[in-house]
Design a protein around this motif. Structure first.
Motif, PDB file in Angstrom:
ATOM      1  N   LEU B 183      13.407   0.237   4.414  1.00  0.00           N
ATOM      2  CA  LEU B 183      12.444   0.758   5.653  1.00  0.00           C
ATOM      3  C   LEU B 183      11.800   2.327   5.015  1.00  0.00           C
ATOM      4  N   ASP B 184      12.925   2.910   4.456  1.00  0.00           N
ATOM      5  CA  ASP B 184      12.065   4.338   3.813  1.00  0.00           C
ATOM      6  C   ASP B 184      11.148   3.879   2.758  1.00  0.00           C
ATOM      7  N   LEU B 185      11.279   3.080   1.966  1.00  0.00           N
ATOM      8  CA  LEU B 185      10.508   2.834   0.977  1.00  0.00           C
ATOM      9  C   LEU B 185       9.110   2.373   1.406  1.00  0.00           C
ATOM     10  N   VAL B 186       9.351   1.399   2.416  1.00  0.00           N
ATOM     11  CA  VAL B 186       8.022   1.007   2.945  1.00  0.00           C
ATOM     12  C   VAL B 186       7.171   2.183   3.753  1.00  0.00           C
ATOM     13  N   ARG B 187       7.815   2.989   4.225  1.00  0.00           N
ATOM     14  CA  ARG B 187       7.126   4.217   4.728  1.00  0.00           C
ATOM     15  C   ARG B 187       6.479   5.003   3.654  1.00  0.00           C
ATOM     16  N   ARG B 188       7.112   5.153   2.451  1.00  0.00           N
ATOM     17  CA  ARG B 188       6.618   5.841   1.223  1.00  0.00           C
ATOM     18  C   ARG B 188       5.548   5.226   0.623  1.00  0.00           C
ATOM     19  N   LEU B 189       5.426   3.819   0.660  1.00  0.00           N
ATOM     20  CA  LEU B 189       4.144   3.139   0.125  1.00  0.00           C
ATOM     21  C   LEU B 189       3.162   3.575   1.130  1.00  0.00           C
ATOM     22  N   ALA B 190       3.144   3.393   2.392  1.00  0.00           N
ATOM     23  CA  ALA B 190       1.990   4.160   3.142  1.00  0.00           C
ATOM     24  C   ALA B 190       1.698   5.407   2.829  1.00  0.00           C
ATOM     25  N   GLU B 191       2.655   6.527   2.619  1.00  0.00           N
ATOM     26  CA  GLU B 191       2.393   7.846   2.342  1.00  0.00           C
ATOM     27  C   GLU B 191       1.654   7.962   1.110  1.00  0.00           C
ATOM     28  N   LEU B 198       3.570  -5.586   7.019  1.00  0.00           N
ATOM     29  CA  LEU B 198       5.072  -5.921   7.077  1.00  0.00           C
ATOM     30  C   LEU B 198       5.306  -7.007   8.210  1.00  0.00           C
ATOM     31  N   ILE B 199       5.783  -8.365   7.569  1.00  0.00           N
ATOM     32  CA  ILE B 199       6.211  -9.229   8.530  1.00  0.00           C
ATOM     33  C   ILE B 199       7.573  -9.128   8.931  1.00  0.00           C
ATOM     34  N   SER B 200       7.637  -9.127  10.327  1.00  0.00           N
ATOM     35  CA  SER B 200       9.077  -8.780  10.668  1.00  0.00           C
ATOM     36  C   SER B 200       9.538  -9.537  11.977  1.00  0.00           C
ATOM     37  N   HIS B 201      10.795  -9.958  12.213  1.00  0.00           N
ATOM     38  CA  HIS B 201      11.204 -10.418  13.360  1.00  0.00           C
ATOM     39  C   HIS B 201      11.991  -9.313  14.144  1.00  0.00           C
ATOM     40  N   ASN B 202      12.214  -8.263  13.481  1.00  0.00           N
ATOM     41  CA  ASN B 202      13.212  -7.005  13.992  1.00  0.00           C
ATOM     42  C   ASN B 202      12.414  -6.108  14.663  1.00  0.00           C
ATOM     43  N   MET B 203      12.542  -6.094  15.900  1.00  0.00           N
ATOM     44  CA  MET B 203      11.597  -5.176  16.690  1.00  0.00           C
ATOM     45  C   MET B 203      11.911  -3.543  16.150  1.00  0.00           C
ATOM     46  N   ALA B 204      13.232  -3.324  16.190  1.00  0.00           N
ATOM     47  CA  ALA B 204      13.704  -1.880  15.792  1.00  0.00           C
ATOM     48  C   ALA B 204      12.849  -1.594  14.396  1.00  0.00           C
ATOM     49  N   ASP B 205      12.843  -2.399  13.384  1.00  0.00           N
ATOM     50  CA  ASP B 205      12.197  -2.022  12.322  1.00  0.00           C
ATOM     51  C   ASP B 205      10.766  -1.888  12.381  1.00  0.00           C
ATOM     52  N   VAL B 206      10.293  -2.817  13.028  1.00  0.00           N
ATOM     53  CA  VAL B 206       8.664  -2.868  13.439  1.00  0.00           C
ATOM     54  C   VAL B 206       8.347  -1.419  13.897  1.00  0.00           C
ATOM     55  N   PHE B 207       9.298  -0.960  15.131  1.00  0.00           N
ATOM     56  CA  PHE B 207       8.878   0.417  15.952  1.00  0.00           C
ATOM     57  C   PHE B 207       9.178   1.491  15.067  1.00  0.00           C
ATOM     58  N   GLU B 208       9.851   1.139  14.156  1.00  0.00           N
ATOM     59  CA  GLU B 208      10.484   2.341  13.359  1.00  0.00           C
ATOM     60  C   GLU B 208       9.390   2.876  12.040  1.00  0.00           C
ATOM     61  N   VAL B 209       8.946   1.730  11.596  1.00  0.00           N
ATOM     62  CA  VAL B 209       7.764   1.996  10.434  1.00  0.00           C
ATOM     63  C   VAL B 209       6.434   1.724  10.673  1.00  0.00           C
ATOM     64  N   SER B 210       5.993   0.826  11.738  1.00  0.00           N
ATOM     65  CA  SER B 210       4.741   0.491  11.625  1.00  0.00           C
ATOM     66  C   SER B 210       3.810   1.664  12.414  1.00  0.00           C
ATOM     67  N   ASP B 211       2.472   1.501  12.119  1.00  0.00           N
ATOM     68  CA  ASP B 211       1.407   2.386  12.661  1.00  0.00           C
ATOM     69  C   ASP B 211       0.627   1.303  13.709  1.00  0.00           C
ATOM     70  N   ARG B 212       0.662   0.219  13.398  1.00  0.00           N
ATOM     71  CA  ARG B 212      -0.075  -0.693  14.040  1.00  0.00           C
ATOM     72  C   ARG B 212       0.808  -1.955  14.355  1.00  0.00           C
ATOM     73  N   VAL B 213       0.713  -2.735  15.421  1.00  0.00           N
ATOM     74  CA  VAL B 213       1.304  -4.093  15.567  1.00  0.00           C
ATOM     75  C   VAL B 213       0.326  -5.151  15.637  1.00  0.00           C
ATOM     76  N   ALA B 214       0.055  -6.142  14.860  1.00  0.00           N
ATOM     77  CA  ALA B 214      -0.636  -7.153  15.215  1.00  0.00           C
ATOM     78  C   ALA B 214       0.345  -8.485  15.538  1.00  0.00           C
ATOM     79  N   THR B 215      -0.019  -9.073  16.489  1.00  0.00           N
ATOM     80  CA  THR B 215       0.609 -10.318  16.951  1.00  0.00           C
ATOM     81  C   THR B 215      -0.053 -11.565  16.915  1.00  0.00           C
TER      82      THR B 215
END
Lengths: 482, 257
Positions: B183-191, B198-215
């Motif tokens: 997740l840190d790495l994902v954030r750094r990519l955006a930086e 990011l495709i994910s089923h894990n809500m905690a991950d989604v809320f931690e790293v994403s700027d937008r959520v597309a459902t």
């Protein structure tokens, strides 16, 4: 940040590195590769314990066998026998070197043995029939043979293996032109026919999609029939030609032997050391310098000892003198160097390992997997033809059993004993040489001890079984350690 | 808000009689992590494969930096700077990190690979991503942990000067600490200015790293909203029902399946 240690006093008693290496390490910060010899050795031991054995079991086996046989038989460690052993094992070893490419993909080429027999038969037939293959084969067989070679060219074009299309064209030219016998041309013809055979195998495996086990099992039988057809049942084609006879039975002159030593061992040392220091300067991952130096030193020493021994007279009788390194040594060395270079330093070799390790990943990386898959069979059959030249030269004739029987199984065995995995992705050309030496030593030693064929077969089988078990167990250890 | 690097509008995709994607509109902006969520079969993977050029879209437009582009294969997408990290990572176990990162795109001549150049480039890439967990770039991938493998796969995707990276469930098979790394790495990519999906089923991950959520819901993009405007519960409702209060589909009964 705060450098309080007195200037000039290194914090650790390490060997001084140059500044570029230091800088690169600082830039990266994560590359903590072992840099001292002790660490590197500990790393190696850890890797071996972790199941990455490589050629180690085979090398140990080689030492054990040498000790056992030299204790049991007086004639084992004689110069004459050692030179003989080299020539005896060379044919199978060379076929095994080609097979390594196929095994790296997790495929198998059961037809390499009889395919090599076909190339030997064509070679001998060309010599015996005075270059008139049409007369030697009879018109129907000759036509079918030519058609197959043409098909091979078409297959090469379809697979876009352009380099592999040239040898079959040459073979066709030689067959149709009725060019008079010439040992060099005949050897070339054998290799070209091998390439054509490999193209057919590769096409069936990679384009039609038949498992290589089935394709090559079928071709194993078919080529056996072709050999019988070419030579005739009960027939034998003698290789009455000095050059062809010398391939496996001749020796370099004493001067030539030393030239070989200087070129081979000196070249090895120069390449390894130059590469080592280049990488060290660039701050790349290297082995510790003492270890590299030791490797080069041992190689030079062994090469020198072998050259000294093989340049001494090893004749049993006082009337003639036999000296010099057998020709098979440079032949095997050249194939070893070329094969290793291709696998380690070219993108083609890299792609072979990638397809053997994870074909799907290779496909997604844009590698043409069917093309790679076909090409290894071309290499296997072409190199097998060189093996055929050597073993035919050793016996001085080609008969219908050429390349049949145990040749292929010994070749596969040699590669596996040397540490090439049957599951693909793991192996080196040197594995085939080491494994080939083990098998040659078993056959030679047991022969000297006057053991019947029954015992030789059983023991060879057990050695192979042992090697395959080591491979399987080490793989289990690797996957369990994850 | 920056201008989108990749814009998809009115994308439709059917497999035979099955209409998998209905008029999907999605914009991916540099420096943003867009989480793509949805239930199994909602069309997430198909959408990614359309963007990656593996499946050609039936209709709709894909614009790259404002210019319409036509994608006929994975090579087209790669040429634009779109890289996909699939769930199975597509690494060859028997090769080392450098060899894997450059697989199929080796540097140097085909007959004399530029090993030194590749090794240095691989190190630099790993260093810019602040990867510090790998012992050596010459380590075989077979001896890496799951998180390290994921790291290598992601590093491989940014090695090519890529602009958009699509990650298919990068944390699905990882433990807590390894998930953290990725997740840190994902954030750094955006930086670093990449557009990240990011495709994910894990809500905690989604809320931690994403700027937008597309459902995605049954092949329709029902909501594409900033993460800070959403709650866990709303996202879960959007995933399972396609609507949540005023968000998502206005009348779910109009959905034709």
């Amino acid at each position: 940040m705060t450098d309080t240690s007195p200037a000039g006093a290194p914090a650790t008693p390490e060997t001084p590195r140059d500044s570029a290496a230091d800088r690169a390490v600082a830039d990266f910060g994560i590359d903590t590769t072992a840099r001292s010899t002790g660490e590197a050795l500990r790393d190696y031991v850890a890797r071996v314990r972790g199941g990455e054995l490589g050629s180690l079991p085979a090398l140990l086996g080689l030492v054990v066998l040498a000790v056992v046989f030299s204790l049991a038989s007086d004639s084992f460690l004689t110069l004459g026998n050692i030179a003989n052993l080299l020539a005896q094992g060379a044919g199978v070893t060379i076929i095994a070197m080609g097979l390594v490419f196929v095994l790296l993909l997790g495929e198998i080429d059961l037809s390499a043995g009889t395919a090599s027999g076909v190339t030997a038969a064509v070679l001998a037939l060309h010599l015996v029939s005075g270059g008139n293959l049409l007369g030697g084969m009879g018109t129907p067989v000759f036509v079918v043979f030519c058609v197959l070679v043409v098909v091979a060219v078409a297959v090469a074009a379809q697979l876009r293996l352009w380099a592999a299309a040239v040898p079959p064209v040459l073979a066709l030219a030689m067959m149709l032109s009725g060019i008079p016998p010439n040992p060099w041309l005949e050897m070339l013809l054998a290799v070209c026919v091998g390439t054509a055979i490999g193209l057919l195998t590769g096409f069936l495996v990679s384009r039609i999609g038949i498992p290589s086990f089935v394709v090559t099992l079928a071709l194993f039988l078919a080529w056996q029939g072709v050999i019988l057809q070419l030579i005739g049942e009960g027939g034998t084609l003698g290789l009455r030609d000095e050059t062809l006879f010398a391939v496996a039975n001749g020796n370099l002159s004493v001067v030539g032997s030393w030239v070989l030593f200087v070129v081979a061992a000196g070249g090895y040392a120069a390449v390894v050391l130059a590469r080592h220091y280049r990488r060290l300067r660039a701050g790349l991952v290297t082995q510790p310098t003492p270890l590299v130096a030791a490797k080069v030193g041992v190689t030079l020493l062994l090469g020198a000892v072998a050259t000294i021994l093989l340049t001494r007279n090893r004749s049993q009788s006082a009337l003639i003198e036999i000296t010099g390194v057998p020709f098979v040594v440079p032949i095997v060395l050249v194939l070893l160097v070329v094969g290793t270079y291709v696998l380690d330093r070219t993108s083609y070799g890299r792609h072979i390992y990638a397809v053997g390790g994870n074909a799907e990943a290779a496909r997604r990386a844009g590698i043409n997997v069917p093309r790679i898959r076909a090409s290894v069979f071309v290499i296997s059959a072409s190199v097998a033809a060189i093996g055929a030249i050597v073993y035919s030269s050793k016996v001085g004739s080609v008969d219908p059993s050429a390349g049949g029987g145990t040749v292929l199984l010994y070749a596969v065995g040699a590669a596996v004993i040397g540490g090439t995995s049957l599951f693909g992705g793991k192996g080196r050309i040197s594995n085939a040489v080491i494994g080939g030496a083990v098998l040659a030593m078993v056959a030679n030693g047991l022969g000297l001890l006057r053991q019947p064929a029954a015992v030789v077969f059983v023991i060879t089988g057990l050695v192979l079984l042992l090697a395959a078990s080591v491979d399987a167990l080490s793989r289990r250890k690797v996957s369990a350690g994850r | 808000m920056s201008t989108p690097i990749l814009e998809i509008s009115g994308l439709n995709k059917s497999f035979g009689p099955v209409h998998v994607l209905h008029d999907v509109d999605l914009a991916i902006r540099p420096g943003e992590v867009t989480a793509l969520v949805g239930d199994n079969g909602a069309g997430k993977s198909t959408l990614v494969k359309c963007i990656a050029g593996i499946h050609p879209a039936d209709s709709g437009e894909i614009r790259w930096a404002g210019e319409p582009v036509k994608m006929t294969g994975p090579r087209d997408a790669a040429a634009l700077g779109i890289e996909v990290v699939y769930q199975d990572l597509a690494l060859a176990d028997n090769l080392d990190i450098v060899q894997n990162m450059f697989l199929g795109r080796e540097r140097g001549k085909a007959w004399a690979l530029d090993e030194a150049g590749m090794e240095q480039a691989a190190r630099e890439t790993l260093a810019t991503l602040s990867v510090r967990t790998v012992k050596s770039v010459r380590t075989l991938v077979s001896s890496l942990s799951g998180g390290q493998r994921q790291t290598v796969a992601i590093a491989k995707s940014v090695l090519w000067d890529s602009k958009v990276v699509l990650l298919d469930e990068p944390t699905a098979a990882l433990g807590v600490a390894q998930t953290r790394q990725v997740l840190d790495l994902v954030r750094r990519l955006a930086e670093q200015g990449l557009g990240v999906v990011l495709i994910s089923h894990n809500m905690a991950d989604v809320f931690e790293v994403s700027d937008r959520v597309a459902t995605l819901y049954l092949g329709r993009l029902v909501a594409d909203l900033p993460t800070r405007d959403l709650t866990h519960g709303q996202v879960v409702e959007l995933i399972t029902a396609g609507r949540s209060g005023d968000l998502g589909l206005t009348r779910p009964d109009t959905v034709s399946i």
